[in-house]
Motif scaffolding. Sequence first.
Motif, mmCIF file in Angstrom:
data_model
loop_
_atom_site.group_PDB
_atom_site.id
_atom_site.type_symbol
_atom_site.label_atom_id
_atom_site.label_comp_id
_atom_site.label_asym_id
_atom_site.label_seq_id
_atom_site.Cartn_x
_atom_site.Cartn_y
_atom_site.Cartn_z
ATOM 1 N N GLU A 40 70.730 37.294 -16.485
ATOM 2 C CA GLU A 40 69.417 37.907 -16.280
ATOM 3 C C GLU A 40 69.617 39.349 -15.815
ATOM 4 O O GLU A 40 70.251 39.598 -14.791
ATOM 5 N N LEU A 41 69.071 40.276 -16.597
ATOM 6 C CA LEU A 41 69.321 41.697 -16.366
ATOM 7 C C LEU A 41 68.068 42.400 -15.856
ATOM 8 O O LEU A 41 67.065 42.511 -16.566
ATOM 9 N N GLY A 42 68.129 42.869 -14.640
ATOM 10 C CA GLY A 42 67.021 43.607 -14.060
ATOM 11 C C GLY A 42 67.519 44.864 -13.388
ATOM 12 O O GLY A 42 68.708 44.987 -13.063
ATOM 13 N N GLY A 43 66.632 45.802 -13.170
ATOM 14 C CA GLY A 43 67.003 47.041 -12.494
ATOM 15 C C GLY A 43 67.166 46.834 -11.005
ATOM 16 O O GLY A 43 67.027 45.719 -10.491
ATOM 17 N N PRO A 44 67.441 47.904 -10.252
ATOM 18 C CA PRO A 44 67.688 47.780 -8.817
ATOM 19 C C PRO A 44 66.423 47.588 -7.987
ATOM 20 O O PRO A 44 66.511 47.290 -6.794
ATOM 21 N N GLU A 45 65.230 47.763 -8.617
ATOM 22 C CA GLU A 45 63.975 47.675 -7.869
ATOM 23 C C GLU A 45 63.032 46.660 -8.496
ATOM 24 O O GLU A 45 62.918 46.576 -9.720
ATOM 25 N N VAL A 46 62.346 45.914 -7.635
ATOM 26 C CA VAL A 46 61.254 45.052 -8.086
ATOM 27 C C VAL A 46 59.956 45.789 -7.777
ATOM 28 O O VAL A 46 59.684 46.134 -6.621
ATOM 29 N N LEU A 47 59.184 46.080 -8.816
ATOM 30 C CA LEU A 47 57.955 46.854 -8.675
ATOM 31 C C LEU A 47 56.771 46.058 -9.198
ATOM 32 O O LEU A 47 56.902 45.307 -10.167
ATOM 33 N N THR A 48 55.632 46.228 -8.571
ATOM 34 C CA THR A 48 54.428 45.635 -9.133
ATOM 35 C C THR A 48 53.978 46.482 -10.327
ATOM 36 O O THR A 48 54.418 47.631 -10.488
ATOM 37 N N PHE A 49 53.112 45.919 -11.141
ATOM 38 C CA PHE A 49 52.564 46.668 -12.278
ATOM 39 C C PHE A 49 51.902 47.949 -11.774
ATOM 40 O O PHE A 49 52.060 49.018 -12.376
ATOM 41 N N ARG A 50 51.177 47.857 -10.668
ATOM 42 C CA ARG A 50 50.538 49.040 -10.077
ATOM 43 C C ARG A 50 51.584 50.090 -9.717
ATOM 44 O O ARG A 50 51.413 51.279 -10.012
ATOM 45 N N GLU A 51 52.661 49.678 -9.072
ATOM 46 C CA GLU A 51 53.697 50.631 -8.677
ATOM 47 C C GLU A 51 54.354 51.279 -9.887
ATOM 48 O O GLU A 51 54.700 52.468 -9.843
ATOM 49 N N CYS A 52 54.500 50.534 -10.980
ATOM 50 C CA CYS A 52 55.045 51.120 -12.208
ATOM 51 C C CYS A 52 54.142 52.228 -12.717
ATOM 52 O O CYS A 52 54.615 53.297 -13.137
ATOM 53 N N MET A 53 52.826 51.984 -12.681
ATOM 54 C CA MET A 53 51.872 52.997 -13.134
ATOM 55 C C MET A 53 51.895 54.216 -12.212
ATOM 56 O O MET A 53 51.801 55.364 -12.669
ATOM 57 N N GLU A 54 52.050 53.988 -10.922
ATOM 58 C CA GLU A 54 52.094 55.102 -9.973
ATOM 59 C C GLU A 54 53.347 55.949 -10.196
ATOM 60 O O GLU A 54 53.276 57.191 -10.148
ATOM 61 N N HIS A 55 54.476 55.311 -10.437
ATOM 62 C CA HIS A 55 55.704 56.049 -10.734
ATOM 63 C C HIS A 55 55.525 56.891 -11.991
ATOM 64 O O HIS A 55 55.916 58.068 -12.044
ATOM 65 N N MET A 56 54.943 56.282 -13.025
ATOM 66 C CA MET A 56 54.750 56.979 -14.292
ATOM 67 C C MET A 56 53.826 58.183 -14.117
ATOM 68 O O MET A 56 54.114 59.282 -14.617
ATOM 69 N N LEU A 57 52.716 58.010 -13.393
ATOM 70 C CA LEU A 57 51.766 59.103 -13.196
ATOM 71 C C LEU A 57 52.397 60.248 -12.400
ATOM 72 O O LEU A 57 52.110 61.418 -12.651
#
Length: 325
Positions: free
Chosen positions: A217-234
């Motif tokens: 199972e391959l995941g990045g170093p951070e677990v983010l909520t969908f909201r947090e993903c959108m905030e990072h992108m913005l």
Amino acid sequence: MTTIKASPKLVTVFGGSGFVGRHIVRALAKRGYQVRVACRRPELANHTQPMGTIGQIQPIQANLRYRWSVDRAVEGADYVVNAVGILFESGRQSFNTVQDFGARSVAEAARAAGAPLTHISAIGANDGSESIYARSKARGEQAVLETSPDAVILRPSIVFGPEDSFFNRFADMARYSPMLPLLGGGKTRLQPVYVGDVAEAAAMSVDGRVAGGRVYELGGPEVLTFRECMEHMLDVVDRRRPLVSVPWPIAKLQGAILGMLPGHLLTSDQVTLLKSDNVVSEEAIRDGRTLSGLGITPETVDAILPSYLWRYRVAGQYTRVGRHA
């Protein structure tokens, strides 16, 4: 005890012209392998050839619906990687055809050729899931392990990178839409993984450095909520957009409508899939079946997103970040 095998010379990569596949092809070419890129339309795979030296990478026509073309693509290969996957159904390209029947066809062809196999699946693969996508992924894994018990199965979380269909999609939406939707309130937990890290894991398996017969199972170093993903992108695209919560029933209806339009911006099955967290399991962490367990230090979202999302800023790379739009 894991047996380390000698490096093979020729690797067939099914889906090698796609998002994940092309990065696997690049990683293999850097290691000196000859790579055969198997895809439905090889004339559209020419972009993979500059990733290696002259003649090192060769596209070949193959359609998982036609077993003879799969056998031809595998003939003479020392290793096989199956990176074929679809995010939505279109015409004759159904989840069952591509991710279930197709996975078995590749596994059977690899076994007949005596070639080891690495299969790219997805976190969330579950035969009991409400999502057709997740069920087909689970059945594909089962078909692979039934056919080739020593196969390596890689399950990435949401994959991000220059050609991804996640951050790119919402960054593009932010250019035109006055708001961004948070499906189900944006509480779903994700573990975005950089495509280059997934490709490195696949290349390591071809090297013989990954134990077979296991699911990683391959995941990045951070677990983010969908909201947090959108905030990072913005933050990266330097735009301000309100994030509006959309209840699941309404999101499901939106998916049913948008899924019928060209581009398939959102489908009802994708909405169903987003109801469940998409993160690496505690069991995989404990057993070392992760990127870290393979000795790979995963890249963060913040380190990679600016390298390709800059084009969604108001003035592209010349935007003075912090002014907002």
